[in-house]
Design a protein around this motif. Structure first.
Motif, PDB file in Angstrom:
ATOM      1  N   PRO A   1       0.804  -1.229   0.000  1.00  0.00           N
ATOM      2  CA  PRO A   1       0.000   0.000   0.000  1.00  0.00           C
ATOM      3  C   PRO A   1       0.837   1.279   0.000  1.00  0.00           C
ATOM      4  O   PRO A   1       1.782   1.422   0.787  1.00  0.00           O
ATOM      5  N   ASP A   2       0.491   2.170  -0.942  1.00  0.00           N
ATOM      6  CA  ASP A   2       1.112   3.492  -1.086  1.00  0.00           C
ATOM      7  C   ASP A   2       2.580   3.436  -1.507  1.00  0.00           C
ATOM      8  O   ASP A   2       3.281   4.452  -1.453  1.00  0.00           O
ATOM      9  N   LYS A   3       3.058   2.246  -1.919  1.00  0.00           N
ATOM     10  CA  LYS A   3       4.479   2.144  -2.268  1.00  0.00           C
ATOM     11  C   LYS A   3       4.692   1.439  -3.611  1.00  0.00           C
ATOM     12  O   LYS A   3       5.227   2.031  -4.541  1.00  0.00           O
TER      13      LYS A   3
ATOM     14  N   LEU B   1      10.079 -13.225  -3.931  1.00  0.00           N
ATOM     15  CA  LEU B   1       9.942 -11.964  -4.658  1.00  0.00           C
ATOM     16  C   LEU B   1       9.907 -10.776  -3.691  1.00  0.00           C
ATOM     17  O   LEU B   1      10.541  -9.742  -3.936  1.00  0.00           O
ATOM     18  N   ILE B   2       9.178 -10.909  -2.593  1.00  0.00           N
ATOM     19  CA  ILE B   2       9.116  -9.836  -1.594  1.00  0.00           C
ATOM     20  C   ILE B   2      10.519  -9.574  -1.036  1.00  0.00           C
ATOM     21  O   ILE B   2      10.919  -8.416  -0.820  1.00  0.00           O
ATOM     22  N   GLY B   3      11.280 -10.634  -0.817  1.00  0.00           N
ATOM     23  CA  GLY B   3      12.656 -10.458  -0.342  1.00  0.00           C
ATOM     24  C   GLY B   3      13.496  -9.659  -1.326  1.00  0.00           C
ATOM     25  O   GLY B   3      14.288  -8.782  -0.932  1.00  0.00           O
TER      26      GLY B   3
ATOM     27  N   SER C   1      14.721  -2.069  -2.785  1.00  0.00           N
ATOM     28  CA  SER C   1      14.092  -0.807  -2.381  1.00  0.00           C
ATOM     29  C   SER C   1      14.565  -0.282  -1.032  1.00  0.00           C
ATOM     30  O   SER C   1      14.417   0.915  -0.737  1.00  0.00           O
ATOM     31  N   GLY C   2      15.127  -1.177  -0.207  1.00  0.00           N
ATOM     32  CA  GLY C   2      15.479  -0.763   1.150  1.00  0.00           C
ATOM     33  C   GLY C   2      14.297  -0.735   2.091  1.00  0.00           C
ATOM     34  O   GLY C   2      14.415  -0.344   3.253  1.00  0.00           O
ATOM     35  N   LEU C   3      13.122  -1.161   1.592  1.00  0.00           N
ATOM     36  CA  LEU C   3      11.928  -1.207   2.434  1.00  0.00           C
ATOM     37  C   LEU C   3      11.955  -2.447   3.326  1.00  0.00           C
ATOM     38  O   LEU C   3      12.535  -3.473   2.966  1.00  0.00           O
ATOM     39  N   ARG C   4      11.307  -2.332   4.465  1.00  0.00           N
ATOM     40  CA  ARG C   4      11.048  -3.503   5.294  1.00  0.00           C
ATOM     41  C   ARG C   4       9.539  -3.745   5.234  1.00  0.00           C
ATOM     42  O   ARG C   4       8.762  -3.051   5.876  1.00  0.00           O
ATOM     43  N   ILE C   5       9.149  -4.703   4.407  1.00  0.00           N
ATOM     44  CA  ILE C   5       7.729  -4.896   4.111  1.00  0.00           C
ATOM     45  C   ILE C   5       7.106  -5.825   5.144  1.00  0.00           C
ATOM     46  O   ILE C   5       7.435  -7.013   5.218  1.00  0.00           O
TER      47      ILE C   5
ATOM     48  N   LEU D   1      -0.676 -10.118   6.662  1.00  0.00           N
ATOM     49  CA  LEU D   1      -0.523  -9.273   7.848  1.00  0.00           C
ATOM     50  C   LEU D   1       0.420  -9.929   8.839  1.00  0.00           C
ATOM     51  O   LEU D   1       0.172 -11.040   9.306  1.00  0.00           O
ATOM     52  N   LYS D   2       1.489  -9.226   9.153  1.00  0.00           N
ATOM     53  CA  LYS D   2       2.433  -9.708  10.163  1.00  0.00           C
ATOM     54  C   LYS D   2       2.189  -8.971  11.476  1.00  0.00           C
ATOM     55  O   LYS D   2       1.934  -7.775  11.491  1.00  0.00           O
ATOM     56  N   ARG D   3       2.260  -9.716  12.564  1.00  0.00           N
ATOM     57  CA  ARG D   3       2.104  -9.148  13.901  1.00  0.00           C
ATOM     58  C   ARG D   3       0.750  -8.467  14.090  1.00  0.00           C
ATOM     59  O   ARG D   3       0.643  -7.442  14.764  1.00  0.00           O
TER      60      ARG D   3
END
Length: 215
Positions: free
Chosen positions: A110-112, A149-151, A157-161, A195-197
């Motif tokens: 979302p938003d990214k 793929l997410i990894g 990107s440097g994002l932590r998804i 959804l994590k956590r």
């Protein structure tokens, strides 16, 4: 006739008109209200429904390694998903029915980030009948490949998804011809929220915008 007499006659006529109008208004207030839609004809109905099967690893939480249409499931237990979509048009009268459709699968952070994983070509169905039916069967999503793929996206990107969505989207273009021409463009989707956590733990939550529409 003098002016005074003429004025009296005008006043009497005006009073009679006012009294008649008021009487009709009061009478109509006492009648039961009714409303009829004239000229509006129901041509038919279209319906679309998503169903899905969740294949699980051996586990202690569920008494099964397969779940149908669960509202949510624990992410670490999921091996793969099979998605099915059923769409049908039921018309009152026979006519020419044409259906053009395709579907796609995409990841949405979302938003990214939005990334299309798969996009089918366009397919066509046509019939001269009251009904046409579409079945999309056994479209499988491999979550292990999506995790990889997410990894890669995180590395680039440097994002932590933490949370993201997998969306299965069906697009349909309907054309019906009889005495009239009817067109309808539809887009429906099944969304899998990763959804994590969350308050329920690391889960996949499912939602879909199933279709039920009068034409």
């Amino acid at each position: 006739m003098n002016s005074k007499l003429a004025l009296k006659l005008v006043i009497i006529v005006v009073l009679i008109i006012l009294m008649t109008t008021l009487s009709m208004f009061i009478y109509n207030l006492g009648r039961p209200f009714s409303y009829t839609e004239e000229g509006i004809k129901v041509l038919g109905e279209e319906r679309g429904t998503y169903n899905y099967v969740i294949y699980l690893k051996p586990n202690t939480i569920y008494n099964s390694t397969k779940l149908d249409n669960a509202e949510f499931v624990y992410r670490k237990l999921v091996k793969s998903l099979d998605i099915k979509y059923h769409y049908t048009v039921d018309m009152v009268d026979e006519g020419e029915i044409k259906l053009k459709y395709n579907y796609l699968i995409k990841i949405v952070v979302p938003d990214k980030i939005e990334k299309i994983l798969y996009k089918s070509k366009y397919f066509k169905l046509e019939n001269h009948s009251k009904e046409i039916t579409l079945e999309l069967n056994d479209d499988s999503i491999n979550l292990t490949k999506i995790d990889l793929l997410i990894g890669k996206i995180e590395t680039e990107s440097g994002l932590r998804i933490q949370d993201y969505n997998i969306e299965f989207i069906t697009k349909l273009n309907l054309l019906y011809r009889n005495n009239i021409t009817l067109t309808d463009n539809i887009e429906t989707k099944l969304v899998m929220n990763i959804l994590k956590r969350s308050e329920l733990g690391d889960i996949i939550k499912f939602s879909s915008d199933n279709l039920s529409k009068t034409l």
